[in-house]
Design an enzyme around this catalytic site. Structure first.
Site, PDB file in Angstrom:
ATOM      1  N   TRP A 151       0.837  -1.207   0.000  1.00 18.03           N
ATOM      2  CA  TRP A 151       0.000   0.000   0.000  1.00 18.03           C
ATOM      3  C   TRP A 151       0.865   1.248   0.000  1.00 18.03           C
ATOM      4  CZ3 TRP A 151      -4.471  -0.984  -1.789  1.00 18.03           C
ATOM      5  CH2 TRP A 151      -5.142  -2.171  -1.449  1.00 18.03           C
ATOM      6  N   ASP A 169      -1.380   7.086   6.032  1.00 18.94           N
ATOM      7  CA  ASP A 169      -2.423   6.113   5.721  1.00 18.94           C
ATOM      8  C   ASP A 169      -2.569   5.232   6.955  1.00 18.94           C
ATOM      9  OD1 ASP A 169      -3.955   3.976   4.893  1.00 18.94           O
ATOM     10  OD2 ASP A 169      -2.710   3.473   3.146  1.00 18.94           O
ATOM     11  N   LYS A 227     -11.612  -1.594   7.522  1.00 16.09           N
ATOM     12  CA  LYS A 227     -10.719  -2.467   8.280  1.00 16.09           C
ATOM     13  C   LYS A 227     -11.087  -2.430   9.768  1.00 16.09           C
ATOM     14  CE  LYS A 227      -8.525  -2.879   4.371  1.00 16.09           C
ATOM     15  NZ  LYS A 227      -7.372  -2.163   3.874  1.00 16.09           N
TER      16      LYS A 227
HETATM   17  C1  LIG Z   1      -6.969  -1.716   2.439  1.00  7.65           C
HETATM   18  C2  LIG Z   1      -5.901  -0.685   2.417  1.00  7.65           C
HETATM   19  C3  LIG Z   1      -5.868   0.326   1.439  1.00  7.65           C
HETATM   20  C4  LIG Z   1      -6.872   0.380   0.300  1.00  7.65           C
HETATM   21  O1  LIG Z   1      -8.063   0.841   0.773  1.00  7.65           O
HETATM   22  P1  LIG Z   1      -9.319   1.046  -0.217  1.00  7.65           P
HETATM   23  O2  LIG Z   1     -10.284   1.695   0.713  1.00  7.65           O
HETATM   24  O3  LIG Z   1      -9.722  -0.293  -0.680  1.00  7.65           O
HETATM   25  O4  LIG Z   1      -8.869   1.940  -1.322  1.00  7.65           O
HETATM   26  C5  LIG Z   1      -4.876   1.278   1.514  1.00  7.65           C
HETATM   27  N1  LIG Z   1      -3.966   1.260   2.495  1.00  7.65           N
HETATM   28  C6  LIG Z   1      -3.956   0.307   3.439  1.00  7.65           C
HETATM   29  C7  LIG Z   1      -2.899   0.343   4.498  1.00  7.65           C
HETATM   30  C8  LIG Z   1      -4.921  -0.687   3.428  1.00  7.65           C
HETATM   31  O5  LIG Z   1      -4.919  -1.643   4.373  1.00  7.65           O
END
Ligand SMILES: *Cc1c(COP(=O)(O)O)cnc(C)c1O
Length: 359
Positions: free
Chosen positions: A101, A171, A195
């Site tokens: 990511w 993020d 998540k």
């Molecule tokens: C799941 C995830 C993403 C992607 O998220 P989306 O909402 O599906 O775009 C980005 N960064 C991390 C750390 C993730 O776990």
């Protein structure tokens, strides 16, 4: 019967929250309709979204110098919006690359033609650790990190220091509100809700308001943070039902002791599995112990055949979502905020039994 849900996202939600949603489904608090059917401009909905925003900031210990938004497009759209809004001509977007990511985040800056710099990476050892040192470029626009690496299973245990005037952007998709962080050290925090804090469909963004002064001019309306902040996250129709469920999860966190209590609970859950890695050579953790995630726990068994068998037998026992991400293989247990202790205990007991039967 509900399963033990180790899915990486969308993921398990608190049973109490699901029951509340169920109870309010046909008639939300005497309004005679469900939240799905409600105008997002109604008084009832306005209370739902403003309460969710306020609860989020309160849990994080942040004041009104921050703003909380619920956008669409996932964390993946934030990979684009961050450099688009905050990396001006003549400055360099800085990233620390800790896995898939994090890599996608800097690649998006590159794709839209921004100057970018990878200030540190753990790619040399297959992203099995968090870099402890990094070197920023000249004229950094910001430093971006990924606080928890969902696929590799590593997690930052510190909130990194940045030089004065350099915004810290993170993020936080997969460990948001799983424990207290020094949130005030960060200028922008974002992630997909699916998540740790709710269902899919909403992306949270928490931003220091002074960041708005830095927004590049002339951006498309929907990709300009000013649009969303100035309208309280209601410029256009928000992901209304997802935000409603998120609000309930946030209250559930608050009512159960807040982030300190989450941390203690989550560490205990993760320890059930990590203790097994540390006492067995049948199960191999994939991350250096000091950087192990409390949320996503990847592991390998001696052979791929045994991994397949493990995942299949676990599913028969009502434990689902244990397959590793397709890019790395192996097994992974995601033990997010809402996963009950009993699920971690059940998995640990099954792991010991499986080892005994297959050694
Ligand atoms: C799941 C995830 C993403 C992607 O998220 P989306 O909402 O599906 O775009 C980005 N960064 C991390 C750390 C993730 O776990």
């Amino acid at each position: 019967m509900r399963v033990h849900n180790f899915n990486a996202g969308p993921a398990v939600l608190p049973l109490e929250v699901l029951k509340e949603v169920q109870a309010e489904m046909l008639d939300y608090r005497g309004n005679g309709l469900s939240v799905m059917e409600m105008s997002h401009r109604s008084k009832a909905y306005n209370e739902i979204i403003t309460d969710a925003q306020a609860t989020m900031l309160r849990l994080m210990g942040l004041g009104d110098d921050y703003v909380a938004l619920f956008l669409q497009g996932g964390a993946s759209t934030q990979f684009l919006m961050i450099p688009m809004n905050f990396c001006p001509e003549g400055k360099v977007a800085n990233y620390i690359d800790t896995g898939a990511w994090a890599t996608k985040a800097w690649k998006e800056a590159k794709k839209i033609g921004k100057e970018y710099h990878v200030a540190a990476t753990s790619e040399d050892k297959a992203f099995t650790y968090i870099p402890k040192t990094w070197k920023l470029s000249e004229n950094p626009a910001y430093l971006h990190i990924t606080t928890n690496n969902t696929i590799r299973g590593s997690e930052w245990k510190i909130d990194p220091d940045v030089p004065a005037g350099v915004p810290l952007i993170a993020d936080m998709s997969s460990n948001f509100l799983s424990r207290p962080l020094d949130f005030a050290k960060y200028d922008v925090m974002y992630g997909g809700a699916q998540k740790n804090i709710g269902p899919a469909g909403a992306t949270f963004v928490v931003m220091r308001k002074t960041m708005l002064e830095k927004v590049n001019p002339g951006l498309p309306t929907m990709l300009d943070y000013n649009t969303h902040v100035s309208k309280g996250s209601m410029f256009n129709t928000p992901p209304a039902f997802a935000i409603y469920v998120i609000g309930k999860v946030l209250h559930w966190i608050e009512d159960n002791g807040g982030l300190e209590a989450r941390k203690a609970y989550n560490e205990k859950k993760a320890a059930y599995l990590y203790d097994i890695f540390d006492s067995s050579d049948f199960y191999q953790g994939t991350v250096v112990p000091e950087d192990r995630s409390f949320m996503n726990i990847p592991f390998r068994l001696p052979t791929e055949e045994l991994e397949k068998k493990f995942i299949a037998e676990a599913a028969e026992k009502g434990m689902i979502g244990l397959k590793g991400h397709r890019s790395v293989g192996g097994c992974r247990a995601s033990v997010y905020n809402s996963l009950p202790m009993e699920s971690a205990q059940a998995l640990a007991a099954f792991m010991l039994e499986f080892e005994k039967n297959n050694k």
